[in-house]
Design a protein around this motif. Structure first.
Motif, PDB file in Angstrom:
ATOM      1  N   ASP A 127      26.227  45.334  39.992  1.00  0.00           N
ATOM      2  CA  ASP A 127      27.445  45.316  39.183  1.00  0.00           C
ATOM      3  C   ASP A 127      27.096  45.839  37.792  1.00  0.00           C
ATOM      4  O   ASP A 127      26.525  45.117  36.966  1.00  0.00           O
ATOM      5  CB  ASP A 127      28.009  43.904  39.102  1.00  0.00           C
ATOM      6  CG  ASP A 127      29.385  43.861  38.446  1.00  0.00           C
ATOM      7  OD1 ASP A 127      29.840  44.924  37.972  1.00  0.00           O
ATOM      8  OD2 ASP A 127      30.005  42.787  38.405  1.00  0.00           O
ATOM      9  N   LEU A 131      30.632  43.921  30.057  1.00  0.00           N
ATOM     10  CA  LEU A 131      31.439  42.740  29.783  1.00  0.00           C
ATOM     11  C   LEU A 131      31.806  42.696  28.307  1.00  0.00           C
ATOM     12  O   LEU A 131      30.938  42.876  27.441  1.00  0.00           O
ATOM     13  CB  LEU A 131      30.668  41.472  30.176  1.00  0.00           C
ATOM     14  CG  LEU A 131      30.287  41.337  31.654  1.00  0.00           C
ATOM     15  CD1 LEU A 131      29.522  40.042  31.884  1.00  0.00           C
ATOM     16  CD2 LEU A 131      31.523  41.380  32.533  1.00  0.00           C
ATOM     17  N   THR A 161      38.093  37.724  29.535  1.00  0.00           N
ATOM     18  CA  THR A 161      36.881  38.518  29.685  1.00  0.00           C
ATOM     19  C   THR A 161      37.238  39.832  30.356  1.00  0.00           C
ATOM     20  O   THR A 161      37.891  39.845  31.401  1.00  0.00           O
ATOM     21  CB  THR A 161      35.821  37.776  30.522  1.00  0.00           C
ATOM     22  OG1 THR A 161      35.482  36.546  29.873  1.00  0.00           O
ATOM     23  CG2 THR A 161      34.564  38.622  30.668  1.00  0.00           C
ATOM     24  N   LYS A 163      35.966  43.312  32.135  1.00  0.00           N
ATOM     25  CA  LYS A 163      34.884  44.018  32.811  1.00  0.00           C
ATOM     26  C   LYS A 163      35.266  45.494  32.886  1.00  0.00           C
ATOM     27  O   LYS A 163      36.284  45.846  33.490  1.00  0.00           O
ATOM     28  CB  LYS A 163      34.635  43.444  34.212  1.00  0.00           C
ATOM     29  CG  LYS A 163      34.128  42.022  34.218  1.00  0.00           C
ATOM     30  CD  LYS A 163      33.812  41.542  35.625  1.00  0.00           C
ATOM     31  CE  LYS A 163      32.563  42.196  36.151  1.00  0.00           C
ATOM     32  NZ  LYS A 163      32.123  41.611  37.445  1.00  0.00           N
ATOM     33  N   TYR A 172      39.570  38.815  33.471  1.00  0.00           N
ATOM     34  CA  TYR A 172      39.320  37.489  34.005  1.00  0.00           C
ATOM     35  C   TYR A 172      39.721  36.441  32.979  1.00  0.00           C
ATOM     36  O   TYR A 172      39.537  36.620  31.772  1.00  0.00           O
ATOM     37  CB  TYR A 172      37.836  37.308  34.342  1.00  0.00           C
ATOM     38  CG  TYR A 172      37.371  38.095  35.536  1.00  0.00           C
ATOM     39  CD1 TYR A 172      37.273  37.510  36.794  1.00  0.00           C
ATOM     40  CD2 TYR A 172      37.008  39.442  35.414  1.00  0.00           C
ATOM     41  CE1 TYR A 172      36.835  38.229  37.892  1.00  0.00           C
ATOM     42  CE2 TYR A 172      36.578  40.169  36.505  1.00  0.00           C
ATOM     43  CZ  TYR A 172      36.493  39.562  37.747  1.00  0.00           C
ATOM     44  OH  TYR A 172      36.056  40.279  38.830  1.00  0.00           O
ATOM     45  N   HIS A 173      40.275  35.345  33.489  1.00  0.00           N
ATOM     46  CA  HIS A 173      40.464  34.136  32.684  1.00  0.00           C
ATOM     47  C   HIS A 173      39.535  33.085  33.257  1.00  0.00           C
ATOM     48  O   HIS A 173      39.730  32.619  34.368  1.00  0.00           O
ATOM     49  CB  HIS A 173      41.917  33.661  32.736  1.00  0.00           C
ATOM     50  CG  HIS A 173      42.171  32.440  31.912  1.00  0.00           C
ATOM     51  ND1 HIS A 173      42.300  31.184  32.462  1.00  0.00           N
ATOM     52  CD2 HIS A 173      42.296  32.284  30.565  1.00  0.00           C
ATOM     53  CE1 HIS A 173      42.499  30.302  31.509  1.00  0.00           C
ATOM     54  NE2 HIS A 173      42.511  30.943  30.345  1.00  0.00           N
ATOM     55  N   ASN A 174      38.516  32.743  32.484  1.00  0.00           N
ATOM     56  CA  ASN A 174      37.394  31.949  33.009  1.00  0.00           C
ATOM     57  C   ASN A 174      36.777  32.715  34.182  1.00  0.00           C
ATOM     58  O   ASN A 174      36.276  33.806  34.005  1.00  0.00           O
ATOM     59  CB  ASN A 174      37.855  30.548  33.382  1.00  0.00           C
ATOM     60  CG  ASN A 174      38.349  29.758  32.170  1.00  0.00           C
ATOM     61  OD1 ASN A 174      37.859  29.973  31.055  1.00  0.00           O
ATOM     62  ND2 ASN A 174      39.305  28.867  32.363  1.00  0.00           N
ATOM     63  N   GLU A 175      36.834  32.195  35.379  1.00  0.00           N
ATOM     64  CA  GLU A 175      36.270  32.896  36.536  1.00  0.00           C
ATOM     65  C   GLU A 175      37.342  33.512  37.423  1.00  0.00           C
ATOM     66  O   GLU A 175      37.037  34.048  38.493  1.00  0.00           O
ATOM     67  CB  GLU A 175      35.421  31.921  37.376  1.00  0.00           C
ATOM     68  CG  GLU A 175      34.266  31.287  36.630  1.00  0.00           C
ATOM     69  CD  GLU A 175      33.254  32.324  36.164  1.00  0.00           C
ATOM     70  OE1 GLU A 175      33.070  33.333  36.878  1.00  0.00           O
ATOM     71  OE2 GLU A 175      32.647  32.126  35.102  1.00  0.00           O
ATOM     72  N   LYS A 176      38.588  33.465  37.015  1.00  0.00           N
ATOM     73  CA  LYS A 176      39.696  33.928  37.845  1.00  0.00           C
ATOM     74  C   LYS A 176      40.101  35.342  37.462  1.00  0.00           C
ATOM     75  O   LYS A 176      40.355  35.629  36.294  1.00  0.00           O
ATOM     76  CB  LYS A 176      40.893  32.982  37.685  1.00  0.00           C
ATOM     77  CG  LYS A 176      42.102  33.376  38.523  1.00  0.00           C
ATOM     78  CD  LYS A 176      43.253  32.413  38.288  1.00  0.00           C
ATOM     79  CE  LYS A 176      44.480  32.816  39.089  1.00  0.00           C
ATOM     80  NZ  LYS A 176      45.626  31.902  38.850  1.00  0.00           N
ATOM     81  N   LEU A 177      40.168  36.219  38.463  1.00  0.00           N
ATOM     82  CA  LEU A 177      40.640  37.589  38.247  1.00  0.00           C
ATOM     83  C   LEU A 177      42.162  37.557  38.120  1.00  0.00           C
ATOM     84  O   LEU A 177      42.865  37.126  39.036  1.00  0.00           O
ATOM     85  CB  LEU A 177      40.222  38.483  39.413  1.00  0.00           C
ATOM     86  CG  LEU A 177      40.715  39.932  39.360  1.00  0.00           C
ATOM     87  CD1 LEU A 177      40.123  40.663  38.170  1.00  0.00           C
ATOM     88  CD2 LEU A 177      40.355  40.657  40.662  1.00  0.00           C
TER      89      LEU A 177
END
Length: 321
Positions: A127, A131, A161, A163, A172-177
């Protein structure tokens, strides 16, 4: 289709910033931690060329020059989607079937000998996204390279976040796309996801309806009951509520509150009835005008004889036996 390759045990790289942060002459190179992670993923050890030692990467420079002179020379580059098929055609018809100057054999034949020894690459590619922390504004957009990209309305004014890939952006919001966009290389563009826009418009409409309902319920004690009857009697109750709130801004809340009470008593449910009551009360009542004489005063001075009141003194006759 399966692509086979074997990562070499050692990869010599030039001192580019992607791989080497600094390399003082005569001292070990300081590698970019992200590049070391990339090397660990594919299982090779990076080695930085010595400063000002062009001979250490001569073969690479020679291959780059061959591609420039034999494939790219005079070729227009409209897009990578057009270049890739052309490059594949050039490899199959020119580069891989020529006699190599050093090996004295065709690269296609040499590759056929080496292919059984190759190992597959890792199942998942590395990947290589960049970021970046970012924030969505109140209009549900983030800004990247002067371009604006939409996000769902739930994440307005939230820290996100980003990418960054060469061809797309992931948010992403926290770990959610939460959002995906094709990357735009133009400047100051507004890239929208239609679903995001529809969600935002629906949320704004809902907020306006809630504000309008609160304003309607503040029009006295009768407003709640009148609103409930409106929903029972009329199909478009929200439209009537909106019009009644507008009438309160025109005639004043007190007058509309009184009109709601009267309309409840008359069982008249609708904005048109409220408007009619307000208009009737606002209409000024005509004051009685003074008496205007249409004839001359001398014609109104009449002399009448006195009334004969003796008729009232006559006694009535007794009834017949």
């Amino acid at each position: 289709m399966t692509f086979w390759a074997t990562p070499p045990k050692k990869v010599m790289i030039d001192n580019l910033k992607v791989g080497v942060l600094q390399h003082p002459a005569g001292l070990p190179a300081q590698f970019n931690p992200r590049y070391l992670d990339f090397a660990a993923h594919y299982g090779f050890v990076p080695v930085a060329c010595q400063v000002k030692r062009a001979n250490e990467k001569g073969r690479v420079e020679s291959a780059v020059g061959y591609v420039k002179k034999n494939f790219l020379n005079g070729l227009e580059l409209p897009s990578f989607s057009a270049i890739n098929p052309a490059a594949r055609q050039w490899l199959e018809t020119v580069a891989n079937v020529r006699i190599h100057g050093e090996t004295r054999s065709k690269p296609l034949e040499r590759f056929a000998q080496e292919k059984p020894l190759l190992r597959p690459l890792p199942v998942r590619p590395y990947d290589c996204a960049v970021l970046r922390p970012t924030s969505a504004n109140g209009c549900c957009r983030i800004i990247f390279d002067t371009n604006r990209y939409t996000v769902p309305y739930l994440y307005a004014s939230q820290k996100l976040t980003l990418k960054v890939y060469p061809d797309q952006l992931l948010l992403y919001h926290n770990e959610k796309l939460i959002a995906t966009h094709l990357r735009c290389y133009d400047r100051r563009q507004n890239i929208q996801n239609p679903d995001h826009i529809q969600e935002l418009l629906a949320q704004r409409q809902k907020a306006r309806q809630q504000t309008c309902l609160q304003a309607f319920l503040s029009l006295g004690a009768s407003a709640e009951l009148y609103g409930r009857k409106l929903r029972e009697k009329r199909l478009n109750a929200s439209h009537h509520i909106q019009k009644i709130v507008a009438l309160s801004q025109l005639y004043g809340p007190d007058h509309v509150a009184r009109a709601l009470e009267d309309a409840l008593a008359f069982e008249a449910f609708g904005c048109e009835y409220i408007a009619n009551l307000l208009q009737q009360r606002e209409r000024p009542t005509a004051a009685p005008s003074p008496l205007h004489l249409t004839r001359r005063q001398d014609l109104l001075d009449l002399e009448l004889p006195d009334a004969d009141l003796t008729l009232y003194d006559i006694k009535p006759r007794p009834p017949a036996p």
